[in-house]
Design a protein around this motif. Structure first.
Motif, PDB file in Angstrom:
ATOM      1  N   LEU A  82       0.821  -1.206   0.000  1.00 21.00           N
ATOM      2  CA  LEU A  82       0.000   0.000   0.000  1.00 21.00           C
ATOM      3  C   LEU A  82       0.857   1.258   0.000  1.00 21.00           C
ATOM      4  CD1 LEU A  82      -2.804  -1.156   2.431  1.00 21.00           C
ATOM      5  CD2 LEU A  82      -3.176  -0.350   0.096  1.00 21.00           C
ATOM      6  N   VAL A  83       1.949   1.242   0.758  1.00 25.20           N
ATOM      7  CA  VAL A  83       2.861   2.394   0.748  1.00 25.20           C
ATOM      8  C   VAL A  83       3.397   2.625  -0.658  1.00 25.20           C
ATOM      9  CG1 VAL A  83       5.107   3.230   1.552  1.00 25.20           C
ATOM     10  CG2 VAL A  83       3.488   2.217   3.183  1.00 25.20           C
ATOM     11  N   ALA A  84       3.802   1.564  -1.320  1.00 27.71           N
ATOM     12  CA  ALA A  84       4.300   1.695  -2.695  1.00 27.71           C
ATOM     13  C   ALA A  84       3.220   2.227  -3.623  1.00 27.71           C
ATOM     14  CB  ALA A  84       4.808   0.340  -3.186  1.00 27.71           C
ATOM     15  N   SER A  85       1.977   1.770  -3.426  1.00 32.32           N
ATOM     16  CA  SER A  85       0.859   2.223  -4.257  1.00 32.32           C
ATOM     17  C   SER A  85       0.592   3.710  -4.060  1.00 32.32           C
ATOM     18  CB  SER A  85      -0.393   1.400  -3.917  1.00 32.32           C
ATOM     19  OG  SER A  85      -1.491   1.772  -4.727  1.00 32.32           O
ATOM     20  N   VAL A  86       0.618   4.164  -2.794  1.00 32.67           N
ATOM     21  CA  VAL A  86       0.395   5.588  -2.499  1.00 32.67           C
ATOM     22  C   VAL A  86       1.531   6.428  -3.067  1.00 32.67           C
ATOM     23  CG1 VAL A  86       0.256   7.296  -0.652  1.00 32.67           C
ATOM     24  CG2 VAL A  86      -1.025   5.156  -0.453  1.00 32.67           C
ATOM     25  N   GLU A  87       2.748   5.952  -2.937  1.00 33.58           N
ATOM     26  CA  GLU A  87       3.887   6.720  -3.441  1.00 33.58           C
ATOM     27  C   GLU A  87       3.840   6.839  -4.960  1.00 33.58           C
ATOM     28  OE1 GLU A  87       7.327   4.875  -1.680  1.00 33.58           O
ATOM     29  OE2 GLU A  87       7.162   6.157   0.122  1.00 33.58           O
ATOM     30  N   ARG A  88       3.383   5.789  -5.638  1.00 31.79           N
ATOM     31  CA  ARG A  88       3.228   5.885  -7.096  1.00 31.79           C
ATOM     32  C   ARG A  88       2.201   6.937  -7.471  1.00 31.79           C
ATOM     33  NH1 ARG A  88       3.789   0.191  -6.812  1.00 31.79           N
ATOM     34  NH2 ARG A  88       1.520  -0.071  -6.800  1.00 31.79           N
ATOM     35  N   ALA A  89       1.197   7.120  -6.599  1.00 35.15           N
ATOM     36  CA  ALA A  89       0.157   8.121  -6.848  1.00 35.15           C
ATOM     37  C   ALA A  89       0.627   9.536  -6.515  1.00 35.15           C
ATOM     38  CB  ALA A  89      -1.096   7.783  -6.034  1.00 35.15           C
ATOM     39  N   GLY A  90       1.782   9.657  -5.853  1.00 37.71           N
ATOM     40  CA  GLY A  90       2.349  10.967  -5.554  1.00 37.71           C
ATOM     41  C   GLY A  90       1.712  11.686  -4.386  1.00 37.71           C
ATOM     42  N   LEU A  91       1.056  10.937  -3.475  1.00 29.58           N
ATOM     43  CA  LEU A  91       0.356  11.575  -2.366  1.00 29.58           C
ATOM     44  C   LEU A  91       0.912  11.176  -1.003  1.00 29.58           C
ATOM     45  CD1 LEU A  91      -3.294  11.382  -3.732  1.00 29.58           C
ATOM     46  CD2 LEU A  91      -1.898  13.427  -3.433  1.00 29.58           C
ATOM     47  N   GLY A  92       2.085  10.574  -0.992  1.00 29.72           N
ATOM     48  CA  GLY A  92       2.698  10.189   0.268  1.00 29.72           C
ATOM     49  C   GLY A  92       3.256  11.385   1.026  1.00 29.72           C
ATOM     50  N   VAL A  93       3.181  11.326   2.355  1.00 27.03           N
ATOM     51  CA  VAL A  93       3.798  12.322   3.230  1.00 27.03           C
ATOM     52  C   VAL A  93       5.047  11.733   3.877  1.00 27.03           C
ATOM     53  CG1 VAL A  93       3.496  13.744   5.297  1.00 27.03           C
ATOM     54  CG2 VAL A  93       1.612  13.510   3.656  1.00 27.03           C
ATOM     55  N   GLY A  94       4.945  10.481   4.361  1.00 24.97           N
ATOM     56  CA  GLY A  94       6.113   9.814   4.910  1.00 24.97           C
ATOM     57  C   GLY A  94       5.815   9.028   6.169  1.00 24.97           C
ATOM     58  N   TRP A  95       6.834   8.339   6.664  1.00 30.09           N
ATOM     59  CA  TRP A  95       6.704   7.499   7.858  1.00 30.09           C
ATOM     60  C   TRP A  95       6.738   8.345   9.114  1.00 30.09           C
ATOM     61  CZ3 TRP A  95       5.378   2.507   7.801  1.00 30.09           C
ATOM     62  CH2 TRP A  95       5.547   1.800   6.608  1.00 30.09           C
ATOM     63  N   ARG A  96       5.948   7.918  10.102  1.00 32.54           N
ATOM     64  CA  ARG A  96       5.899   8.567  11.401  1.00 32.54           C
ATOM     65  C   ARG A  96       5.890   7.501  12.493  1.00 32.54           C
ATOM     66  NH1 ARG A  96       6.538  12.050   8.241  1.00 32.54           N
ATOM     67  NH2 ARG A  96       5.413  14.045   7.987  1.00 32.54           N
ATOM     68  N   ASP A  97       6.346   7.883  13.683  1.00 29.33           N
ATOM     69  CA  ASP A  97       6.132   7.019  14.837  1.00 29.33           C
ATOM     70  C   ASP A  97       4.646   7.028  15.149  1.00 29.33           C
ATOM     71  OD1 ASP A  97       8.833   6.495  15.124  1.00 29.33           O
ATOM     72  OD2 ASP A  97       9.149   8.200  16.481  1.00 29.33           O
ATOM     73  N   GLY A  98       4.073   5.860  15.388  1.00 31.29           N
ATOM     74  CA  GLY A  98       2.643   5.790  15.654  1.00 31.29           C
ATOM     75  C   GLY A  98       2.290   6.322  17.028  1.00 31.29           C
ATOM     76  N   ASP A  99       1.026   6.623  17.231  1.00 35.38           N
ATOM     77  CA  ASP A  99       0.522   7.006  18.545  1.00 35.38           C
ATOM     78  C   ASP A  99       0.625   5.817  19.498  1.00 35.38           C
ATOM     79  OD1 ASP A  99      -0.156   9.691  18.176  1.00 35.38           O
ATOM     80  OD2 ASP A  99      -2.030   9.176  17.171  1.00 35.38           O
ATOM     81  N   PRO A 100       0.371   6.012  20.796  1.00 38.94           N
ATOM     82  CA  PRO A 100       0.428   4.882  21.742  1.00 38.94           C
ATOM     83  C   PRO A 100      -0.376   3.687  21.241  1.00 38.94           C
ATOM     84  CG  PRO A 100       0.150   6.922  22.938  1.00 38.94           C
ATOM     85  CD  PRO A 100       0.050   7.277  21.486  1.00 38.94           C
ATOM     86  N   GLY A 101       0.240   2.504  21.304  1.00 39.42           N
ATOM     87  CA  GLY A 101      -0.426   1.283  20.872  1.00 39.42           C
ATOM     88  C   GLY A 101      -0.335   1.003  19.391  1.00 39.42           C
ATOM     89  N   ILE A 102       0.262   1.925  18.629  1.00 34.19           N
ATOM     90  CA  ILE A 102       0.335   1.794  17.178  1.00 34.19           C
ATOM     91  C   ILE A 102       1.794   1.797  16.750  1.00 34.19           C
ATOM     92  CG2 ILE A 102      -0.338   2.792  14.958  1.00 34.19           C
ATOM     93  CD1 ILE A 102      -2.703   1.830  16.634  1.00 34.19           C
TER      94      ILE A 102
END
Length: 320
Positions: A82-102
Motif C-alpha cells: 500500500l505504501v508503494a501504491s500511495v507513493e506511485r500516486a504521488g500523495l505520500g507524506v512519509g513514515w511517522r512514529d505511531g501514537d500509543p499502541g500503534i
C-alpha cells in the motif's frame, strides 16, 4: 493498483475541538467511551468493543474538524504494498512514529487533502481489573454509561470533488464503491466505499462550498435500533443538539441519528452498522438526482444543514 482487502478496517480517527473539556464530557459521559491515556493536548478514548488501544484521539485545537484517519492493514506485506501504491500516486507524506499502541505509521493524503495513515503493528487492549469483561472474547466490560456505542463505523469526508477521491480509494487503496449519487449533469455527488464486506467504510460527499479537506461526520455503531431511540432521549436530557433523525436512510438503509458534539463536529449513531455485502461481484448501486430529491427512506426530507454544515467552519477551513 492495490489488491482488495489489503486494508482490514478503519482503525481510529483524530478529531479536533476548540472546546476540549466539553467534547471530552460528550464522548465519555454521553457517548460512553473510556479514556485510555493522554499526550499533551490529546486524550485517547476507546469504544468498549474495540480491540485496539484507542478509537478516538481527541485533540484541543483552535478550531474543529478531523486531522487524521487511521486504517489498519491486513499484514506487514500489505502495508508495504500500500505504501508503494500511495507513493506511485504521488500523495505520500512519509513514515511517522505511531501514537500509543500503534507501530510505524505511513501518512498520506487523498486528492482532496484529507490526511490518512496506514499501519500494521497494533497493541491489543488489555483491560485493567475494573474494566475486565466476563466474556473472554470481549475487549472490555460494557460501561453502562450514556449511549454505550460499540465501535467506530465509518467516516464521511466532504470533498470539493467526489470522483477523484473515490478513484483514489479504489485504484490506490483497493477499496470498492458500493453505492453512489450521480447528478443529472453526470457529476458524482457522493460515493460510499468499502475495504471489507461492510457496505461502507469511507464516504465522500460533495462540499457545496468548493472547500477541500473538511469533515461531514464520523459515525459510531450501536447494537440495536432501540439504542438509537434511547440515545435521542439521552441527548435531549443532556442538552446535545440533535440535527436530524432518528430515521432511515435510503442509501445503505442505515437507521440514523445525527448530533453536533460541543466542538461543532457532526457525529452519527447508526444501525444496522453498514449492511454486509457478501457478493464478490457486487455491482455499484447508482442513485439519480430525482431519486435523492424524494428524501430519506420513510419520507423525511433531508435537512438543509446536512448540505451546508461541515468542519472546520468555512472561516477556518483554509488554515486549520
Amino acid at each position: 493498483m492495490a489488491l482488495a482487502h489489503e486494508i482490514a478496517h478503519v482503525g481510529h480517527v483524530e478529531l479536533l475541538t476548540p472546546r476540549p473539556e466539553e467534547s471530552l464530557w460528550f464522548f465519555t459521559e454521553v457517548m460512553g467511551l473510556t479514556e485510555n491515556g493522554t499526550d499533551g493536548d490529546s486524550v485517547y478514548l476507546r469504544t468498549w468493543d474495540d480491540y485496539e488501544h484507542h478509537t478516538l484521539k481527541l485533540t484541543a485545537h483552535r478550531t474543529s474538524g478531523i486531522r487524521r484517519t487511521g486504517l489498519r492493514t491486513s499484514g506487514q506485506e500489505a502495508l508495504d504494498r500500500l505504501v508503494a501504491s500511495v507513493e506511485r500516486a504521488g500523495l505520500g507524506v512519509g513514515w511517522r512514529d505511531g501514537d500509543p499502541g500503534i507501530g510505524p505509521t505511513y501518512v498520506f493524503t487523498d486528492p482532496d487533502g484529507h490526511e490518512l495513515e496506514i499501519y500494521w503493528e497494533s497493541e491489543w487492549y488489555q483491560a485493567p481489573p475494573e474494566l475486565a469483561p466476563s466474556l473472554k472474547n470481549q475487549a472490555q466490560a460494557y460501561p453502562a454509561r450514556g449511549v454505550c456505542v460499540r465501535r467506530l463505523d465509518h467516516v464521511n469526508f466532504l470533498g470539493a470533488e467526489v470522483e477523484p477521491n473515490v478513484d483514489f480509494v479504489t485504484g490506490v487503496l483497493g477499496g470498492h464503491v458500493t453505492e453512489r449519487i450521480r447528478l443529472d449533469d453526470g457529476t458524482i455527488a457522493g460515493g460510499w466505499t468499502t475495504f471489507t464486506n461492510k457496505s461502507y467504510d469511507l464516504v465522500y460527499t460533495r462540499d457545496r462550498t468548493g472547500s477541500r479537506g473538511r469533515l461531514h461526520h464520523i459515525a459510531f455503531a450501536t447494537d440495536t435500533r432501540e439504542d438509537i431511540l434511547r440515545a435521542a432521549d439521552i441527548f435531549l436530557d443532556k442538552g446535545v443538539f440533535i440535527e436530524t433523525g432518528p430515521h432511515k436512510h435510503a442509501i445503505q438503509q442505515t437507521f440514523f441519528l445525527y448530533v453536533y458534539e460541543p466542538g461543532g463536529n457532526r457525529v452519527e449513531l447508526c444501525n444496522p452498522c453498514a449492511r454486509l455485502v457478501l457478493a464478490p461481484d457486487w455491482k455499484t448501486v447508482t442513485w439519480t438526482e430525482a431519486e435523492r430529491a424524494k428524501g430519506q427512506a420513510w419520507g423525511l426530507q433531508t435537512i438543509e444543514s446536512f448540505h451546508t454544515h461541515g468542519t472546520p467552519p468555512l472561516e477556518d477551513a483554509s488554515s486549520a
